[in-house]
Design a protein around this motif. Structure first.
Motif, mmCIF file in Angstrom:
data_model
loop_
_atom_site.group_PDB
_atom_site.id
_atom_site.type_symbol
_atom_site.label_atom_id
_atom_site.label_comp_id
_atom_site.label_asym_id
_atom_site.label_seq_id
_atom_site.Cartn_x
_atom_site.Cartn_y
_atom_site.Cartn_z
ATOM 1 N N LEU A 176 0.786 -1.396 0.182
ATOM 2 C CA LEU A 176 0.171 0.191 -0.014
ATOM 3 C C LEU A 176 1.104 1.760 0.389
ATOM 4 C CD1 LEU A 176 -2.937 1.224 0.682
ATOM 5 C CD2 LEU A 176 -2.206 1.210 2.962
ATOM 6 N N THR A 177 1.421 1.245 0.588
ATOM 7 C CA THR A 177 2.756 2.078 0.781
ATOM 8 C C THR A 177 3.662 2.668 0.060
ATOM 9 O OG1 THR A 177 2.826 1.894 3.245
ATOM 10 C CG2 THR A 177 4.280 3.485 2.925
ATOM 11 N N ARG A 178 4.130 1.507 -0.835
ATOM 12 C CA ARG A 178 5.043 1.941 -2.100
ATOM 13 C C ARG A 178 3.589 2.535 -3.276
ATOM 14 N NH1 ARG A 178 8.727 -3.093 -5.553
ATOM 15 N NH2 ARG A 178 9.891 -1.366 -6.143
ATOM 16 N N ARG A 179 2.599 1.713 -3.393
ATOM 17 C CA ARG A 179 1.479 2.337 -4.513
ATOM 18 C C ARG A 179 1.742 3.567 -4.441
ATOM 19 N NH1 ARG A 179 -3.658 -0.996 -5.016
ATOM 20 N NH2 ARG A 179 -4.561 -0.392 -7.234
ATOM 21 N N PHE A 180 1.949 4.861 -3.123
ATOM 22 C CA PHE A 180 2.321 5.932 -3.215
ATOM 23 C C PHE A 180 3.928 6.150 -4.734
ATOM 24 C CE2 PHE A 180 -0.400 5.594 0.058
ATOM 25 C CZ PHE A 180 -1.534 6.646 -0.340
ATOM 26 N N ASP A 181 4.733 5.662 -4.547
ATOM 27 C CA ASP A 181 5.660 6.230 -5.160
ATOM 28 C C ASP A 181 5.799 4.681 -5.911
ATOM 29 O OD1 ASP A 181 8.047 6.626 -6.289
ATOM 30 O OD2 ASP A 181 8.561 7.249 -4.856
ATOM 31 N N PRO A 182 5.417 4.139 -6.791
ATOM 32 C CA PRO A 182 6.097 2.649 -7.450
ATOM 33 C C PRO A 182 7.727 2.279 -7.666
ATOM 34 C CG PRO A 182 3.911 3.043 -8.350
ATOM 35 C CD PRO A 182 4.330 4.594 -7.662
ATOM 36 N N ALA A 183 8.174 3.016 -7.967
ATOM 37 C CA ALA A 183 9.105 3.031 -8.227
ATOM 38 C C ALA A 183 10.277 2.410 -6.687
ATOM 39 C CB ALA A 183 10.115 4.113 -8.968
ATOM 40 N N ALA A 184 10.143 3.291 -5.615
ATOM 41 C CA ALA A 184 10.267 3.499 -4.548
ATOM 42 C C ALA A 184 10.702 1.761 -4.033
ATOM 43 C CB ALA A 184 10.130 4.149 -3.284
#
Length: 373
Positions: A64-72
């Motif tokens: 969920l958290t990575r969905r805001f910044d998929p390249a992270a």
């Protein structure tokens, strides 16, 4: 289920203009359209509360958290934290999900692959120049450190942080004292996470100060949490007392000049395009002015930043979240600053999970900001 968004509950006299509670979305199975609603809600409200998320696994929290910044993908402080860092004792990594940390207080027999873990809620007595006397710790506390989640060296600040409350001691409240030459206090729930808005801070600046913030950049120290390891904080948690205790370069771990971070003071919201003053005062080493001049007198820099930022932490602008077990809080790490708060007894066990990842891009600001003004 109907998706609902409502403002957080605010006490009488509060001037907090951010924060909302979102319901009606299953974060584990949400569609792209539902995530768009969630993302829009986050960047319009900066702090988003989702209740009853106890079943959320560390893996799902990471996704969920990575969905805001998929390249992270890398935890915000990297793969390991040096033992000399002021953060080293505060974080315990979930073995199967290194982007997720277990934080809290007390002895935990077993949790998410961890065994016999002693969690340590950071206490201001270890970091503040003038801590509250031990015999007053039951009733009074300080903001520990106002900060942005970030390594501030090599890696860029996460876009979004998620916090999940797993176990929350209840029944006690404390008075947070500022002890900064004012009589300011704030009644807070035990172990609250306190937030203030960088957007509201920017709005209340004078026109002259707004121009300074829009056109200036701050340079952060290399390995800042080691650099500051012997220094002490102001009693309201907003920056360091200047006593010359920062480590000189020769006592620091090796560092690369190319990895030192210099960011604008004003960061732009990717949805609303509003400007927030976002400066992490404990880590700042220099200020770069629009005309090319570099300010490097650290005591003067700290006093200047303190004058600008102190109004933003007036009690009326603070949102202290009253945690319930199962609360999942997402916050815009490029728009609000936050602080740990509270003094726990040894028998009070608190278990939280934190997830954030170094961003795939630096904060939007500086010339990007100026082009929209």
């Amino acid at each position: 289920m109907e998706i609902k968004l409502q403002p957080i509950c605010r006490p009488s006299g509060s001037r907090v203009d951010f924060g909302a509670e979102l319901s009606g979305i299953d974060v584990e199975t949400m569609s792209d359209d539902e995530f768009h609603i969630l993302r829009q809600a986050l960047y319009e409200n900066q702090v988003l509360v989702l209740r009853n998320q106890m079943s959320l696994s560390p893996r799902r929290q990471y996704e969920l958290t990575r969905r805001f910044d998929p390249a992270a993908g890398v935890y915000s402080h990297g793969k390991s934290i040096d033992k000399r860092s002021v953060l080293h004792a505060d974080l315990t990594t979930v073995p199967d999900q290194p982007q997720v940390q277990v934080i809290g207080h007390g002895f935990v027999k077993e949790y998410e692959g961890l065994s016999d873990v002693q969690l340590n809620h950071p206490h201001h007595k270890a970091f503040h120049k003038s801590p509250i006397p031990t015999d007053e710790n039951e009733d009074f506390t300080h903001f520990y450190r106002w900060h942005i989640d970030s390594a501030m060296y090599d890696l860029d600040p996460p876009l979004v942080t998620s916090l999940l409350a797993v176990q929350v001691p209840k029944g006690r409240r404390q008075t947070c004292r500022y002890d900064d030459g004012t009589d300011a206090t704030l009644e807070v729930p035990l172990g609250t996470t306190a937030f203030f808005s960088g957007y509201r801070l920017y709005e209340i600046l004078s026109d002259e100060d707004k121009w300074f913030v829009r056109t200036s950049k701050v340079e952060y120290a290399p390995h800042p949490y080691i650099w500051m390891s012997k220094a002490k904080s102001r009693s309201n948690g907003l920056g360091i007392v200047s006593e010359g205790l920062e480590l000189p370069d020769e006592e620091m771990p090796s560092f690369e000049a190319s990895k030192i971070k210099t960011y604008p003071m004003a960061w732009k919201n990717p949805v609303t395009e509003k400007l927030a003053m976002m400066v992490y005062p404990t880590c700042v080493r220099k200020i770069h002015l629009e005309n090319g001049e570099v300010l490097d007198n650290l005591p003067e820099i700290r006093e200047r930043l303190y004058r600008l930022q102190r109004p933003g932490i007036d009690p009326c602008y603070i949102y202290p979240h009253d945690w319930e077990e199962g609360d999942l809080v997402l916050f815009n790490n490029h728009g609000v600053m936050h602080s740990i708060v509270g003094s726990f007894r040894d028998d009070e066990v608190r278990i939280f999970r934190q997830c954030n990842m170094a961003a795939s891009r630096p904060p939007i600001g500086s010339t990007d900001c100026l082009s929209t003004i």
